[in-house]
Design a protein around this motif. Structure first.
Motif, PDB file in Angstrom:
ATOM      1  N   THR A  43       0.827  -1.209   0.000  1.00 43.68           N
ATOM      2  CA  THR A  43       0.000   0.000   0.000  1.00 43.68           C
ATOM      3  C   THR A  43       0.861   1.258   0.000  1.00 43.68           C
ATOM      4  OG1 THR A  43      -1.726  -1.172   1.240  1.00 43.68           O
ATOM      5  CG2 THR A  43      -1.821   1.235   1.238  1.00 43.68           C
TER       6      THR A  43
ATOM      7  N   ILE B  88       2.488   1.616  -3.478  1.00 42.54           N
ATOM      8  CA  ILE B  88       1.503   2.079  -4.464  1.00 42.54           C
ATOM      9  C   ILE B  88       1.141   3.542  -4.218  1.00 42.54           C
ATOM     10  CG2 ILE B  88      -0.874   1.807  -5.277  1.00 42.54           C
ATOM     11  CD1 ILE B  88      -0.582  -1.185  -4.790  1.00 42.54           C
ATOM     12  N   GLY B  89       0.933   3.892  -2.926  1.00 43.85           N
ATOM     13  CA  GLY B  89       0.547   5.264  -2.602  1.00 43.85           C
ATOM     14  C   GLY B  89       1.636   6.266  -2.941  1.00 43.85           C
TER      15      GLY B  89
ATOM     16  N   GLY C 195       4.295   5.744  -4.864  1.00 41.94           N
ATOM     17  CA  GLY C 195       4.553   5.689  -6.304  1.00 41.94           C
ATOM     18  C   GLY C 195       3.498   6.423  -7.108  1.00 41.94           C
ATOM     19  N   GLY C 196       2.246   6.288  -6.687  1.00 37.03           N
ATOM     20  CA  GLY C 196       1.159   6.986  -7.370  1.00 37.03           C
ATOM     21  C   GLY C 196       1.314   8.495  -7.268  1.00 37.03           C
ATOM     22  N   CYS C 197       1.683   8.984  -6.079  1.00 36.54           N
ATOM     23  CA  CYS C 197       1.882  10.433  -5.902  1.00 36.54           C
ATOM     24  C   CYS C 197       3.022  10.946  -6.772  1.00 36.54           C
ATOM     25  CB  CYS C 197       2.177  10.738  -4.426  1.00 36.54           C
ATOM     26  SG  CYS C 197       0.773  10.513  -3.331  1.00 36.54           S
TER      27      CYS C 197
ATOM     28  N   GLY D  88       4.222   9.548  -9.468  1.00 38.19           N
ATOM     29  CA  GLY D  88       3.808   9.442 -10.863  1.00 38.19           C
ATOM     30  C   GLY D  88       2.874  10.574 -11.262  1.00 38.19           C
ATOM     31  N   TYR D  89       1.913  10.896 -10.372  1.00 35.29           N
ATOM     32  CA  TYR D  89       0.966  11.974 -10.683  1.00 35.29           C
ATOM     33  C   TYR D  89       1.697  13.295 -10.892  1.00 35.29           C
ATOM     34  CZ  TYR D  89      -2.425  15.678  -9.970  1.00 35.29           C
ATOM     35  OH  TYR D  89      -3.171  16.826 -10.114  1.00 35.29           O
TER      36      TYR D  89
ATOM     37  N   TYR E 170       4.846  13.845 -11.573  1.00 33.82           N
ATOM     38  CA  TYR E 170       5.760  13.818 -12.716  1.00 33.82           C
ATOM     39  C   TYR E 170       4.990  14.004 -14.026  1.00 33.82           C
ATOM     40  CZ  TYR E 170       8.964  12.064 -16.258  1.00 33.82           C
ATOM     41  OH  TYR E 170       9.730  11.926 -17.396  1.00 33.82           O
TER      42      TYR E 170
ATOM     43  N   PRO F  84      -5.136  16.890  -5.872  1.00 31.76           N
ATOM     44  CA  PRO F  84      -5.439  15.674  -5.102  1.00 31.76           C
ATOM     45  C   PRO F  84      -5.933  15.964  -3.687  1.00 31.76           C
ATOM     46  CG  PRO F  84      -3.354  15.431  -6.261  1.00 31.76           C
ATOM     47  CD  PRO F  84      -3.753  16.861  -6.395  1.00 31.76           C
TER      48      PRO F  84
END
Length: 334
Positions: A13, A16-17, A19-21, A23-24, A26, A62
């Motif tokens: 988790t 993913i969290g 990495g998602g931030c 990625g968003y 970037y 976000p």
């Protein structure tokens, strides 16, 4: 992820969290700088300015979306439920609020909440200030601060369970496992069911929250005390001021704004207190508070109208204090 070990689930988790931030942010930057407003051609300067104006909002999106979804929407939905009939969905206006004012339990909750508001912030702030002052003057002050702050690491439910054992009562003739009754019977008294004694039981519940919040107040006020210029204290000593005069006339006035912030922050916690009352008395024996009253209406009586109205009352009581805290914080930053 249902078959994974809980520790592995937590790690996945987090990955993913985070990495998602990353990625968003970037890809949002790439989209803004290369697709929407590319920094090239005759309009490069204008595009850079436009991109810089939009970028903060893109990064804030976000957080704004989450606040809207998990804070603003529930408030609007709760307000709507408080104004409609439970069964038909027809608009009934302030009917549920009128019913609230006609229930003795509601006024009991209001009375108890006011009592909590008078006692808990005052004692927590006073004990926190006293602990902050005294622990800075002893060699083992850091250890003392750690011990005082430790209850902050315990959940309200956990604290409620601990203190319920402290107040535990067994019939006369049996060994008392509750600390308070053990002391009381050792002094010649009879075992008491402390949590069933009207009015006094509210104070026994308040002790739990004071025990928890004193550590919070101590940490904030200790930092404020350390920020007082030494010159003012030294000047007071030269003028012949005693320790009490230095504390109350020199130090306290200089950290008054911090004391107010601590006081109001604890007040917000008090207005929403639920776990301690639910765990220890469940609102019985005249210990009902607004949050527990709301829970009873929503999840025991399944009266969404009355429960939502009670929730809106809590929000209305919390909002002015929250606004004051924000105003004070912004004023200090100027």
């Amino acid at each position: 992820m249902g078959g994974l070990h809980p520790a592995l689930q937590g790690l996945v988790t987090i990955i993913i969290g985070v990495g998602g931030c990353i990625g968003y942010f970037y890809f949002a930057n790439q989209f803004l700088d290369r697709v929407l407003y590319p920094a090239k051609g005759p309009d490069a300067g204008r595009n850079i300015n436009r991109a810089n104006m939009i970028r903060p909002w893109l990064f804030l999106f976000p957080a704004i979306f989450a606040l809207g979804l998990y804070l603003a929407y529930p408030v609007v939905a709760t307000l709507r439920l408080s104004l409609i009939d439970n069964d038909t969905g027809a608009f009934v206006g302030l009917e549920h609020y009128a019913k609230l004012t006609g229930e003795a339990k509601f006024w009991e909750a209001i009375r108890n909440n006011l009592l909590w508001l008078i006692v808990v912030p005052a004692l927590s702030t006073a004990f926190g200030l006293l602990a902050a002052q005294l622990t800075d003057r002893i060699a083992w002050g850091n250890l003392a601060k750690s011990l005082i702050f430790m209850p902050m690491a315990i959940s309200f439910v956990g604290a409620g369970v601990i203190w319920k054992l402290v107040y535990e009562a067994r019939p006369d003739g049996f060994e008392q496992i509750g600390v308070l009754n053990a002391i009381w019977t050792a002094m010649g008294g009879e075992p008491q069911n402390w949590l069933t004694i009207p009015l006094w039981n509210n104070f026994f519940l308040m002790i739990v929250l004071v025990w928890i919040q004193t550590g919070f107040a101590m940490v904030i006020l200790s930092a404020a005390l350390r920020g007082i210029p030494e010159e003012t204290v030294e000047a007071a000593i030269v003028d012949g001021a005693n320790p009490f005069q230095i504390f109350f006339k020199i130090k306290v006035p200089q950290i008054m704004s911090t004391i107010v912030v601590v006081w109001t922050t604890i007040t917000l916690v008090v207005l929403k207190v639920f776990d301690i009352v639910f765990t220890m008395t469940n609102g019985q024996w005249e210990t009902q508070v607004l949050a527990n009253y709301m829970y009873d209406k929503l999840f025991r009586s399944f009266d969404t109208g009355m429960g939502s109205a009670a929730a809106m009352v809590i929000m209305l009581l919390v909002t002015p204090i929250l606004v004051w805290n924000v105003y004070t914080a912004r004023k200090e930053m100027r």
